[in-house]
Design an enzyme around this catalytic site. Structure first.
Site, PDB file in Angstrom:
ATOM      1  N   TYR A   1       0.847  -1.204   0.000  1.00 37.89           N
ATOM      2  CA  TYR A   1       0.000   0.000   0.000  1.00 37.89           C
ATOM      3  C   TYR A   1       0.884   1.257   0.000  1.00 37.89           C
ATOM      4  O   TYR A   1       1.728   1.415   0.883  1.00 37.89           O
ATOM      5  CB  TYR A   1      -0.877  -0.070   1.249  1.00 37.89           C
ATOM      6  CG  TYR A   1      -1.695   1.149   1.590  1.00 37.89           C
ATOM      7  CD1 TYR A   1      -1.649   1.671   2.877  1.00 37.89           C
ATOM      8  CD2 TYR A   1      -2.544   1.753   0.664  1.00 37.89           C
ATOM      9  CE1 TYR A   1      -2.415   2.768   3.237  1.00 37.89           C
ATOM     10  CE2 TYR A   1      -3.320   2.850   1.017  1.00 37.89           C
ATOM     11  CZ  TYR A   1      -3.250   3.356   2.304  1.00 37.89           C
ATOM     12  OH  TYR A   1      -4.015   4.439   2.660  1.00 37.89           O
TER      13      TYR A   1
ATOM     14  N   ASP B   1      -2.179  -6.323   9.006  1.00 39.36           N
ATOM     15  CA  ASP B   1      -3.209  -5.388   8.576  1.00 39.36           C
ATOM     16  C   ASP B   1      -4.296  -6.222   7.912  1.00 39.36           C
ATOM     17  O   ASP B   1      -4.111  -6.715   6.803  1.00 39.36           O
ATOM     18  CB  ASP B   1      -2.568  -4.383   7.610  1.00 39.36           C
ATOM     19  CG  ASP B   1      -3.559  -3.382   7.057  1.00 39.36           C
ATOM     20  OD1 ASP B   1      -4.777  -3.671   7.050  1.00 39.36           O
ATOM     21  OD2 ASP B   1      -3.124  -2.314   6.609  1.00 39.36           O
TER      22      ASP B   1
ATOM     23  N   ILE C   1      -7.505  -5.308   7.177  1.00 38.71           N
ATOM     24  CA  ILE C   1      -8.645  -4.433   6.902  1.00 38.71           C
ATOM     25  C   ILE C   1      -9.515  -4.905   5.735  1.00 38.71           C
ATOM     26  O   ILE C   1     -10.623  -4.425   5.564  1.00 38.71           O
ATOM     27  CB  ILE C   1      -8.225  -2.970   6.686  1.00 38.71           C
ATOM     28  CG1 ILE C   1      -7.453  -2.793   5.373  1.00 38.71           C
ATOM     29  CG2 ILE C   1      -7.452  -2.436   7.866  1.00 38.71           C
ATOM     30  CD1 ILE C   1      -7.172  -1.324   5.052  1.00 38.71           C
TER      31      ILE C   1
ATOM     32  N   LYS D   1     -13.172  -0.694   4.575  1.00 41.84           N
ATOM     33  CA  LYS D   1     -13.239  -1.540   3.386  1.00 41.84           C
ATOM     34  C   LYS D   1     -14.327  -2.597   3.536  1.00 41.84           C
ATOM     35  O   LYS D   1     -15.152  -2.790   2.641  1.00 41.84           O
ATOM     36  CB  LYS D   1     -11.892  -2.242   3.142  1.00 41.84           C
ATOM     37  CG  LYS D   1     -10.704  -1.303   3.214  1.00 41.84           C
ATOM     38  CD  LYS D   1     -10.722  -0.248   2.129  1.00 41.84           C
ATOM     39  CE  LYS D   1      -9.542   0.696   2.288  1.00 41.84           C
ATOM     40  NZ  LYS D   1      -9.557   1.799   1.336  1.00 41.84           N
TER      41      LYS D   1
END
Lengths: 484, 466
Positions: A150, A235, A237, A274
């Site tokens: 990211y 992470d 998400i 998300k």
């Protein structure tokens, strides 16, 4: 009076370390200047660089209409207004934490359970990631990050914390999977550069790859961090965006299966931006198995608490287990459909994507379209896609990909009609590209031209669809137009 | 075992501070009229609970705001997706208009110079990140809000150096005090001073800065080439003259070194909603702060609700006036009640608290005696009030007492408990039953000791604060 500008500010304020000058953000600017709209601006740039889940918001909207008590502003809910408006306890509303813990368990198919006492609020995943860095590492320390990754990690993990990112190169030759060797190499390189590595951060499901980590790789990873005695930040998400098998394997499950795992090293970043499509509500969560980290993170959460109005609303909604089940199921189905429609459309013109089972995007392989297999070639191609094909897609270099030619393309932030327009544009573009490549080859045979500059006349690709969709977020939306 | 960061292992938030201990003790034994009448009454939390009914009435009269609607159109989807760190334009416009109104429309604010943050906590930290590097210093007049030790220092690595204010002149900021603080920082402690941060109206004093003080500050920062942050989160709580004068009213628009922090937590009594803001004329600061606000944006859900509310001019006009009336009345009740117990307060015209003088109740003019008194008040009298030492006051014997976060009945009960306690102390003092230590220390040695404490505390780079 002193009139000098911008003098005497901090290094943070005057440097570019925020990373927002990256091409990832530049594409957005192109979109902002000329945004597509199905009726008002059909020639505009279609936004495919924003990883948002817009497919299931009407489910939430329906729920809201049926549950006025979830708002502290309605007659049914206003009795709670005073207490909620006054509530700034950094522990968060207990029923909010309980509801989030339950949701996280549900998303993992009941294969793991979460303790509400370990749930700490943060200002979105952005705030959560930064917060964890502040807890786990000092200025100058390093964190390993598998690439491609990211782009905003450069800002979130590094900018104000002073932590350095050490990329772990993943290669297309094995579908960008993380290997022990690549981890060891990266760790060793850091050591040679005198960087004290404090941890490894992974995104699972991956952004930008859209893949989930398999058990074997995960176990290898957990062993690696245990051996090195470094932290593991997962992470997660995108955990509820897994739309087909293999099922998500969360770190929370893995550690249950491994005897020798120091749980004090394990931390999760979560968010509702998300999975539930609610980025505006700024719901970030830090979940740590380390008591000290929970305690410190909780104090730091003062810098980015979640609005109590929002906590209250979400506590109500996420406690409605029937609704949550329905939402998760439907969302996965819609994501699968949208993903399949898009990838099939790409396949028809010979464009392949990395095989993926999660995420709101695909990792598209445009290496065959590169004029030269370099990052300059990738940039040239990207500029053409933005300015002529009028799609905002994100070039792999902005994700620190080490091989040129890969692009992340988001598909869940538009309706099907808009997607078909995007596919039509891509189709036309690929056909012209192939023709151009053929011409170049012919010309190269007959002359010694070193390189050609791409020259596409700016033209719109045929759109036979008359669409009217009020559902796109655009600068024309009533929100952004509103003035008082 | 991998270590955590220094920030995590050290307690720079100062959790052992009496300010926080008091809050914790309250949590464990909170007063409730019916269920726990002997519990601790909370007077350590500067909250404004006096005007919720006004907000609730507005909500009842404006159902669209609650139903994610604007002009009959559903805006849920757009709100859910809205994460632009420039903020909702309608909210920013409404907020700057409200800020202007609070300042009697003597200042006009440009929404493009406003950055939204998750509460004033985040705004203050963000501004420090923008103006100072780790190891730099900011000067703060004492006494100051205890939370600044966390907000300004913890993750930024910036130091706070006190500007000593004394009861001899009502704790006003003076030119010599400013200069002394600057010299202490730059020369004695070898820290680069980047600016001054003041709270106006002041927490914990409950007073607005005088025009004189504002001019003094502007002059000082001009000479030294440093910044001035004016934390104006209590600007809407000024219930008596002199009227509130914002730093933006007296400084030139072109002055790029003056910045404001604002919030709706105190003025509107909405701490839970996490609405803070930074206002600056320096475009570089605005730009950097905007990017940093990514770490703590205001929920779009909340921006939308408040945008509707603050755009209602009739509502805001009435709210501001009525809220001040109620604060004024409440303040008068406290001052009168304390006076009857022989306790005086610093004369104040704003805020949600009084700065109370109990030097005469100390067994000795020392901080140990102040702590002893504080413990008595917390555990025996069962009132959570904040001792001056937690606010870094350089003279022992001052306490901050909050009055706007409870019903009038509870407040009266608290005053009654104080009266009883004072009466008991007066009786016992005569007979010397409680063995307080009696000794006098000179004013000079007190100041030196305090300066010494400050120098001791400036050891952030070596390790933990005590």
């Amino acid at each position: 009076m002193e009139l000098k500008g911008s003098s005497n500010l901090s290094k943070l304020a005057t440097s570019d370390d925020h990373g927002e000058n990256s091409l990832y953000f530049e594409g957005w600017k192109a979109y902002d200047n000329d945004p597509f709209h199905p009726t008002r601006n059909r020639k505009g740039v279609i936004q495919m660089g924003l990883s948002e889940n817009q497919l299931s918001l009407e489910l939430i909207e329906d729920w809201i209409k049926k549950n006025p008590q979830a708002s502290i502003c309605t007659p049914e809910g206003v009795h709670a207004f005073k207490d909620i408006a006054n509530f700034q306890d950094y522990h968060g509303l207990p029923r909010f934490r309980n509801a989030v813990a339950k949701l996280m368990g549900k998303v993992r198919g009941g294969r793991a359970s979460f303790d509400p006492e370990r749930i700490v609020m943060a200002g979105g995943a952005t705030g959560a990631s930064e917060l964890l860095m502040f807890c786990l590492a000092d200025r100058g320390d390093g964190f390993l990050v598998p690439s491609p990754c990211y782009p905003a990690f450069d800002r979130d993990l590094r900018w104000r914390t002073g932590v350095q990112l050490v990329h772990v190169e993943c290669k297309s030759s094995n579908n960008f999977q993380l290997t022990k060797q690549s981890l060891e190499n990266a760790y060793e390189n850091a050591r040679k550069a005198n960087i004290n590595v404090k941890g490894l951060i992974i995104a699972n499901p991956s952004n930008p790859l859209g893949t989930t980590m398999d058990k074997a790789t995960f176990k290898m990873l957990v062993n690696f961090i245990n051996d090195k005695k470094i932290h593991l930040v997962c992470d997660e998400i995108y955990s509820a965006t897994v739309f087909r098998g293999p099922k998500l394997v969360s770190v929370s499950e893995i550690i249950e299966e491994m005897d020798r795992c120091d749980r004090d090293l394990i931390h999760i970043v979560y968010s509702l931006s998300k999975d539930m499509g609610l980025p505006g509500f700024r719901v970030g969560i830090v979940y740590s198995y380390n008591d000290k980290v929970v305690s410190c993170a909780r104090k730091m959460s003062s810098f980015g608490l979640i609005s109590s109005q929002t906590q209250h609303f979400l506590a109500c909604m996420l406690s409605d287990e029937e609704f949550v089940e329905e939402y998760l199921t439907e969302s996965a189905v819609k994501l699968a459909n949208q993903h399949d429609l898009f990838t099939r459309g790409l396949e028809e013109v010979g464009i392949k994507c990395l095989e993926s089972n999660a995420g709101l995007y695909v990792w598209m392989d445009l290496r065959p379209l590169l004029k030269e297999a370099t990052f300059e070639g990738e940039m040239d191609l990207w500029r053409v896609i933005i300015s002529d094909v009028k799609l905002n897609v994100s070039p792999g270099s902005s994700f620190h990909c080490h091989e040129p030619g890969w692009f992340r393309v988001c598909f869940a932030n538009m309706d099907i009609k808009t997607m078909r327009i995007a596919l039509a544009r891509i189709r036309k573009f690929v056909v012209r590209e192939n023709d151009q490549v053929q011409q170049v080859k012919k010309q190269k045979k007959t002359s010694n031209l070193g390189h050609l500059t791409l020259s596409f006349s700016s033209q719109m690709y045929d759109e036979t669809w008359v669409v009217s969709s009020p559902r796109m977020l655009s600068p024309q939306s009533p929100l952004l137009r509103a003035k008082t | 075992m991998s270590t955590l960061s220094i920030k995590a292992t050290c307690d720079s938030r100062g959790q052992d501070s009496s300010y926080f201990v008091g809050l914790q003790e309250y949590e464990m034994n909170p007063y409730d009229e019916i269920n726990n009448p002997d519990g601790i009454i909370q007077m350590g939390l500067a909250e404004n609970q006096l005007s919720f009914d006004l907000l609730e009435t507005w909500l009842e009269e404006n159902p669209d705001a609650s139903r994610f609607k604007r002009n009959q159109e559903s805006i849920f989807r757009e709100l859910a997706l809205f994460q632009d760190y420039h903020g909702l334009p309608s909210f920013k416009n409404a907020l700057v208009r409200f800020m202007s109104e609070i300042r009697g429309n003597k200042v006009r604010f440009d929404p493009n110079k406003l950055v939204l943050t998750a509460g004033a906590t985040s705004a203050n930290e963000t501004l420090i990140f923008c103006l100072a590097d780790p190891g730099d210093a900011f000067l703060l007049p004492t006494p100051y809000y205890p939370g600044f030790d966390r907000d300004l220092k913890w993750r930024t690595g910036v130091e706070i150096v006190p500007i000593q204010c004394s009861s001899s002149n009502g704790f006003k900021i003076t030119a010599p005090a400013l200069e002394e603080a600057f010299q202490l920082a730059q020369i004695t402690c070898n820290l680069k001073v980047k600016g001054i941060l003041v709270t106006n109206p002041s927490n914990p004093l409950g007073k607005t800065l005088t025009r004189n003080e504002l001019d003094l500050l502007l002059n000082f920062i001009h000479i030294k080439g440093i910044h001035l942050i004016s934390d104006e989160i209590y600007s809407g709580t000024v219930f008596n003259s002199p009227r509130f004068v914002s730093i933006m009213e007296v400084s030139d628009k072109k002055n790029l070194r003056v910045h404001i922090v604002y919030s709706l937590s105190k003025d509107l009594g909405l701490p839970g909603f996490r609405v803070g803001a930074i206002y600056s004329n320096d475009p570089t600061v605005v730009s950097a702060a905007t990017k940093m606000s990514s770490f703590g944006l205001v929920s779009s859900h909340t921006q939308s609700l408040l945008s509707a509310m603050l755009s209602d001019k009739k509502f805001t006009k009435n709210y501001i006036v009525e809220n001040k009336k109620r604060l004024k009345r409440r303040h008068a009740v406290v001052v009168r009640g304390l006076k009857m117990a022989g306790i005086s307060c610093l004369e104040s015209n704003s805020g949600l608290f009084c700065w109370v003088d109990v030097r005469h109740l100390l067994s000795s003019q020392t901080f140990e005696a102040e702590m002893e008194l504080w413990r008595k008040i917390l555990y025996d009298i069962r009132l959570n009030i904040s001792p001056g030492s937690s606010c870094h006051c350089l003279e022992p014997g001052w306490f901050r007492v909050c009055f706007a976060n409870m019903s009038e009945e509870t407040l009266n009960l608290a005053i009654q408990r104080i009266k009883t306690f004072v009466h008991t102390v007066s009786c016992r003092k005569g007979s010397n039953i409680i063995g307080f230590n009696y000794y006098n220390s000179s004013k000079n040695s007190r100041s030196t000791k305090s300066v010494g404490n400050w120098v001791f505390r400036l050891s952030y780079s070596q390790g933990c604060e005590r």
